[in-house]
Design an enzyme around this catalytic site. Structure first.
Site, PDB file in Angstrom:
ATOM      1  N   CYS A   5       0.811  -1.223   0.000  1.00 44.48           N
ATOM      2  CA  CYS A   5       0.000   0.000   0.000  1.00 44.48           C
ATOM      3  C   CYS A   5       0.841   1.268   0.000  1.00 44.48           C
ATOM      4  CB  CYS A   5      -0.912   0.029   1.219  1.00 44.48           C
ATOM      5  SG  CYS A   5      -2.312  -1.058   1.032  1.00 44.48           S
ATOM      6  N   SER A   6       2.106   1.160   0.344  1.00 46.58           N
ATOM      7  CA  SER A   6       2.959   2.354   0.361  1.00 46.58           C
ATOM      8  C   SER A   6       3.775   2.495  -0.923  1.00 46.58           C
ATOM      9  CB  SER A   6       3.874   2.328   1.593  1.00 46.58           C
ATOM     10  OG  SER A   6       3.113   2.587   2.744  1.00 46.58           O
TER      11      SER A   6
END
Ligand code: CO8
Length: 378
Positions: A157-158
């Site tokens: 997600c990053s």
């Protein structure tokens, strides 16, 4: 050292959406069928009965109301419970590269640039549809970019915040003038749609950002320019969000169940671990630039869970932020992994004034978290 800026963004959304009601109806039909077919084993205690899902739970637990998906029929077909995507030949454009083209061109256009102005492509996402050749190199070729380089990266997600940081580093050092950073997230293809604990969480989307030398962007005066003051990246190993799909699967002696090769998480533990981690990261990052939360005009937070964002913002700001301070897009998009904070920025940054400061922030599997402080320079 040059200063780096975000000078354009783009967004691709698939045509199909699935509402919570549609999703819940499919899962509940699947649950009923499973429980009927396994009634004897459930009665004997050898198989556990499945429990139904509900729209009320999903909205209350996450804030999600709908999601975009590349294929709706396969997901809602209780005999399949997975998107049905075409198998493409090696000489056809792959799906992730195809979904990258429109937002990439939109981001380049928004920046007032031509494709030939781009020096490099970073494809940053939670999953790449193959090991190699790199998706980014295929995107580079599909855009007709003859010069420069491209590479893929995955920080779950990053991926986008880490991707912005990598692009900014190349720009600051003078290694490149402009980098295109793309996030094609096909979350629907690695989500377990049969599992009520997570079937509602994800959606598909692709975002693109141009990260450019700030002086060049300002000279061109084509549109909003967001100076990247700096980024802070943080990782800490955790098994609480995991996907065991990988190239070793076919060689593993024991073999794995299909469910072990998809997204799985201990949602409660993630919530508990990540909220303080991210709040601390944002606080320390702002401090580094002599800023306080009150100096931040807008937070473009990772879009995983509305309650989680409220808790993080409450720790940082001392109160729950309003929609203007921390816009929410996950009601429409669900969690689109790395693309979430970029969608929020893409949709909700033009109204800010020159001089306003904002923070893009992501968090997810790894654990991984990234915070990027930007200031509108034009
Ligand atoms: N309908 C009704 N009831 C349900 C449902 C449902 N669909 N699901 C669970 N329940 C029940 C549970 O069984 C439980 O019942 P009981 O109390 O009897 O045990 C009760 O509801 C409460 O369940 P939870 O404790 O699980 O509920 P929470 O309030 O914790 O909410 C969430 C669940 C929404 C998952 C929440 O914990 C959350 O959002 N946590 C953070 C998750 C997060 O941010 N994860 C990051 C993942 S994204 C990422 O890292 C990228 C990975 C790469 C992308 C992968 C793409 C596929």
């Amino acid at each position: 050292m040059y200063s780096a800026a975000i000078s354009g963004t783009g967004l691709f959304t698939p045509e199909s959406t699935i509402s919570n009601d549609e999703l819940v109806a499919a899962l509940n039909a699947f649950v009923e069928k499973f429980n009927t077919e396994n009634a004897a084993e459930i009665e004997a205690g050898t198989v556990e009965a499945l429990a139904p899902s509900s729209n009320e739970f999903i909205v209350k637990a996450s804030g999600i109301k709908s999601r975009y998906v590349l294929d709706k029929t396969g997901v809602l077909d209780i005999e399949r419970m997975a998107p049905s995507l075409p198998t493409r030949g090696d000489d056809e454009i792959s799906i992730q590269a195809e979904m990258a083209i429109q937002p990439a061109l939109d981001a380049i256009k928004a920046a007032g640039l031509d494709v030939s102005d781009i020096d490099g492509v970073i494809c940053a996402a939670s999953n790449m549809q193959r090991a190699y050749p790199a998706m980014s190199i295929e995107i580079q070729a599909a855009l007709g970019l003859e010069a420069g380089w491209a590479f893929d990266m995955n920080v779950a997600c990053s991926s986008a915040t880490f991707g912005i940081d990598m692009a900014a580093a190349a720009v600051r050092s003078g290694q490149a003038k402009r980098i295109l950073m793309i996030n094609p997230e096909i979350c629907s293809a690695h989500l377990n749609w049969e599992n009520r604990d997570c079937h509602f969480i994800f959606g598909d989307v692709c975002t693109a950002s141009v990260i450019e030398r700030e002086d060049l962007a300002l000279e061109r005066n084509a549109g909003p320019v967001w100076s990247i003051l700096g980024s802070r990246l943080r990782t800490q190993f955790s098994n609480n969000i995991r996907n065991n799909f990988g190239f070793l699967n076919r060689s593993e002696a024991e073999g794995r169940s299909e469910w072990d090769l998809m997204f799985k998480q201990e949602g409660r533990k993630v919530f508990k671990d990540v909220v303080p981690m991210v709040a601390k990261m944002i606080g320390e990052h702002l401090e580094e630039y002599d800023l306080t939360a009150a100096d931040v005009r807008r937070f473009w937070l990772h879009q995983a869970n509305k309650n989680m964002n409220d808790f993080i913002a409450q720790k940082v700001l001392g109160r729950v932020p309003n929609e203007d301070e921390a816009p929410v897009v996950l009601d429409e998009f669900a969690n689109t992994s790395s693309a979430g904070c970029v969608i929020a920025f893409h949709r909700h940054s033009r109204d800010l004034a020159v001089g306003d400061t904002g923070v893009l922030c992501s968090f997810g599997a790894g654990y991984s978290a990234g915070s990027v402080i930007v200031k509108r320079a034009a």
